[in-house]
Design a protein around this motif. Sequence first.
Motif, PDB file in Angstrom:
ATOM      1  N   GLU A 291       0.993  -1.327  -0.081  1.00 44.06           N
ATOM      2  CA  GLU A 291       0.141   0.041  -0.119  1.00 44.06           C
ATOM      3  C   GLU A 291       0.906   1.256  -0.004  1.00 44.06           C
ATOM      4  O   GLU A 291       0.493   2.036  -0.504  1.00 44.06           O
ATOM      5  CB  GLU A 291      -1.087   0.015   1.106  1.00 44.06           C
ATOM      6  CG  GLU A 291      -1.878   1.275   1.427  1.00 44.06           C
ATOM      7  CD  GLU A 291      -2.879   1.291   2.496  1.00 44.06           C
ATOM      8  OE1 GLU A 291      -3.601   2.073   2.563  1.00 44.06           O
ATOM      9  OE2 GLU A 291      -2.844   0.217   3.254  1.00 44.06           O
TER      10      GLU A 291
ATOM     11  N   ARG B 157       0.020   3.943  -2.689  1.00 46.49           N
ATOM     12  CA  ARG B 157      -0.351   5.547  -2.428  1.00 46.49           C
ATOM     13  C   ARG B 157       0.401   6.389  -2.681  1.00 46.49           C
ATOM     14  O   ARG B 157      -0.034   7.465  -3.391  1.00 46.49           O
ATOM     15  CB  ARG B 157      -0.481   5.441  -0.752  1.00 46.49           C
ATOM     16  CG  ARG B 157      -1.377   4.516  -0.085  1.00 46.49           C
ATOM     17  CD  ARG B 157      -3.188   4.876  -0.462  1.00 46.49           C
ATOM     18  NE  ARG B 157      -3.878   3.990   0.227  1.00 46.49           N
ATOM     19  CZ  ARG B 157      -5.258   4.314   0.361  1.00 46.49           C
ATOM     20  NH1 ARG B 157      -5.943   5.114  -0.483  1.00 46.49           N
ATOM     21  NH2 ARG B 157      -6.233   3.427   0.729  1.00 46.49           N
TER      22      ARG B 157
ATOM     23  N   SER C 118     -16.523  -7.437  -6.799  1.00 45.21           N
ATOM     24  CA  SER C 118     -15.437  -7.208  -5.964  1.00 45.21           C
ATOM     25  C   SER C 118     -14.261  -7.429  -6.659  1.00 45.21           C
ATOM     26  O   SER C 118     -12.975  -6.668  -6.344  1.00 45.21           O
ATOM     27  CB  SER C 118     -15.506  -8.355  -4.764  1.00 45.21           C
ATOM     28  OG  SER C 118     -16.616  -8.333  -3.943  1.00 45.21           O
TER      29      SER C 118
ATOM     30  N   GLU D 276     -11.079  -4.592  -7.127  1.00 45.44           N
ATOM     31  CA  GLU D 276      -9.773  -4.848  -6.858  1.00 45.44           C
ATOM     32  C   GLU D 276      -8.800  -4.665  -7.887  1.00 45.44           C
ATOM     33  O   GLU D 276      -7.932  -3.941  -7.781  1.00 45.44           O
ATOM     34  CB  GLU D 276      -9.658  -6.320  -6.189  1.00 45.44           C
ATOM     35  CG  GLU D 276     -10.227  -6.460  -4.967  1.00 45.44           C
ATOM     36  CD  GLU D 276     -10.128  -8.065  -4.461  1.00 45.44           C
ATOM     37  OE1 GLU D 276      -9.368  -8.601  -5.399  1.00 45.44           O
ATOM     38  OE2 GLU D 276     -10.520  -8.189  -3.332  1.00 45.44           O
TER      39      GLU D 276
ATOM     40  N   TYR E 252      -9.568   4.399  -6.159  1.00 53.66           N
ATOM     41  CA  TYR E 252      -8.615   4.492  -4.875  1.00 53.66           C
ATOM     42  C   TYR E 252      -9.758   4.340  -3.699  1.00 53.66           C
ATOM     43  O   TYR E 252     -10.855   4.786  -3.708  1.00 53.66           O
ATOM     44  CB  TYR E 252      -7.844   5.634  -4.721  1.00 53.66           C
ATOM     45  CG  TYR E 252      -8.447   7.102  -4.700  1.00 53.66           C
ATOM     46  CD1 TYR E 252      -8.831   7.529  -3.383  1.00 53.66           C
ATOM     47  CD2 TYR E 252      -8.645   7.557  -5.737  1.00 53.66           C
ATOM     48  CE1 TYR E 252      -9.522   8.991  -3.310  1.00 53.66           C
ATOM     49  CE2 TYR E 252      -9.298   9.006  -5.660  1.00 53.66           C
ATOM     50  CZ  TYR E 252      -9.858   9.547  -4.629  1.00 53.66           C
ATOM     51  OH  TYR E 252     -10.264  10.748  -4.597  1.00 53.66           O
ATOM     52  N   ASN E 253      -9.416   3.661  -2.687  1.00 55.12           N
ATOM     53  CA  ASN E 253     -10.230   3.695  -1.470  1.00 55.12           C
ATOM     54  C   ASN E 253     -10.092   5.166  -0.600  1.00 55.12           C
ATOM     55  O   ASN E 253      -9.100   5.694  -0.704  1.00 55.12           O
ATOM     56  CB  ASN E 253      -9.512   2.875  -0.256  1.00 55.12           C
ATOM     57  CG  ASN E 253      -9.919   1.398  -0.877  1.00 55.12           C
ATOM     58  OD1 ASN E 253      -8.658   0.619  -1.329  1.00 55.12           O
ATOM     59  ND2 ASN E 253     -11.045   0.937  -1.089  1.00 55.12           N
TER      60      ASN E 253
ATOM     61  N   ASP F  61     -12.435   4.004   4.127  1.00 57.14           N
ATOM     62  CA  ASP F  61     -12.131   2.688   4.535  1.00 57.14           C
ATOM     63  C   ASP F  61     -11.975   1.975   3.295  1.00 57.14           C
ATOM     64  O   ASP F  61     -12.170   2.210   2.002  1.00 57.14           O
ATOM     65  CB  ASP F  61     -12.979   2.087   5.638  1.00 57.14           C
ATOM     66  CG  ASP F  61     -14.657   2.308   4.907  1.00 57.14           C
ATOM     67  OD1 ASP F  61     -14.744   2.134   3.736  1.00 57.14           O
ATOM     68  OD2 ASP F  61     -15.371   2.400   5.862  1.00 57.14           O
ATOM     69  N   GLU F  62     -11.692   0.574   3.333  1.00 59.08           N
ATOM     70  CA  GLU F  62     -11.570  -0.185   2.266  1.00 59.08           C
ATOM     71  C   GLU F  62     -13.032  -0.551   1.532  1.00 59.08           C
ATOM     72  O   GLU F  62     -12.967  -1.288   0.495  1.00 59.08           O
ATOM     73  CB  GLU F  62     -11.003  -1.534   2.625  1.00 59.08           C
ATOM     74  CG  GLU F  62      -9.759  -1.542   3.545  1.00 59.08           C
ATOM     75  CD  GLU F  62      -8.639  -0.781   2.617  1.00 59.08           C
ATOM     76  OE1 GLU F  62      -8.543  -1.174   1.497  1.00 59.08           O
ATOM     77  OE2 GLU F  62      -7.963   0.170   3.112  1.00 59.08           O
ATOM     78  N   THR F  63     -13.941  -0.141   2.070  1.00 58.42           N
ATOM     79  CA  THR F  63     -15.293  -0.479   1.638  1.00 58.42           C
ATOM     80  C   THR F  63     -15.760   0.624   0.582  1.00 58.42           C
ATOM     81  O   THR F  63     -16.962   0.872   0.162  1.00 58.42           O
ATOM     82  CB  THR F  63     -16.291  -0.700   2.708  1.00 58.42           C
ATOM     83  OG1 THR F  63     -16.634   0.227   3.512  1.00 58.42           O
ATOM     84  CG2 THR F  63     -15.874  -1.848   3.322  1.00 58.42           C
TER      85      THR F  63
ATOM     86  N   VAL G 112     -15.233   3.696  -2.384  1.00 63.63           N
ATOM     87  CA  VAL G 112     -13.904   4.000  -3.371  1.00 63.63           C
ATOM     88  C   VAL G 112     -14.519   5.051  -4.386  1.00 63.63           C
ATOM     89  O   VAL G 112     -15.691   5.440  -4.439  1.00 63.63           O
ATOM     90  CB  VAL G 112     -13.835   2.880  -4.439  1.00 63.63           C
ATOM     91  CG1 VAL G 112     -13.337   1.905  -3.703  1.00 63.63           C
ATOM     92  CG2 VAL G 112     -15.208   2.231  -4.967  1.00 63.63           C
TER      93      VAL G 112
END
Length: 272
Positions: A144, A148, A244, A248, A257-258, A261-263, A265
Amino acid sequence: MSADAGGNDDNKTRGGYKNQTLRPVTIKQLVEVSPPPANGPIFIDGCEIKNITFVGVVRSVLQQSINVIYSVEDGTGKIDVRVWAGGNDQGGDMGDDGQGGSNQMVDPNITVGKYVCVYGELRFFNGKRNVSSHKVRLITDHNEIAYRGMEAIYVHLNATRGPPPALRQRAGAPAVSGMGGSSLYSSGGAMGGYGAMVSNDQGMSAIHASVLDVIKTSPPHPNGLEIAVIKQRLAGRYQSNQVSEAVEWLISEGHLYNTIDETHVLSTSMND
């Protein structure tokens, strides 16, 4: 005006500004931002920004009674990140005294030498700048860190040079070239091939395009769009696991990009 000039209260709450998007940045960009006039917005690459995100390594930790100050470095610069401790629901934007912020639980695992992902706002007070954090998250996957960093460069190039050649040519616009006629986004260009890694959209399938279309046609929100909502919109066409996997892939290729959080985008080309 110098980069760190500014008097008391020279950057108060900016919650009323229209631009609530989350902008990936490097610390160097934050350090070079000119302090705005009182109550004025902050600009990076000519774009108004409010919420920012970046990654870096913690160089020092200062525990105070009402907050924790992390000194974070990312290889381009160093900046203080303030975490307003508490975990109650009384947090808010910075007040007239330059204090205040989103209260949150301080992660005891964040120590010197650990890498973190920071979400927050750039603030100025008494001629100094810092980041008032909404969240500081410990990074557990070191892939990451590189991603990033590339994401921040991609967004910077997109804002200052326009979209990558492949997207420009599809729209009928000429490709942007760098020094010596080499594309900034291609191998051998000024970015040394970085752009080829993040802007190459070869292999994009119908489901990838459908996911992007759902995101880009949804009402804009600073937190982005929940992946669960994308699955609901595409439920009649694709299975949940297919969506999903598509999300990804789009993240790994630099198209998404997130955010908080990861849920959640956002598209890296929302403003194209």
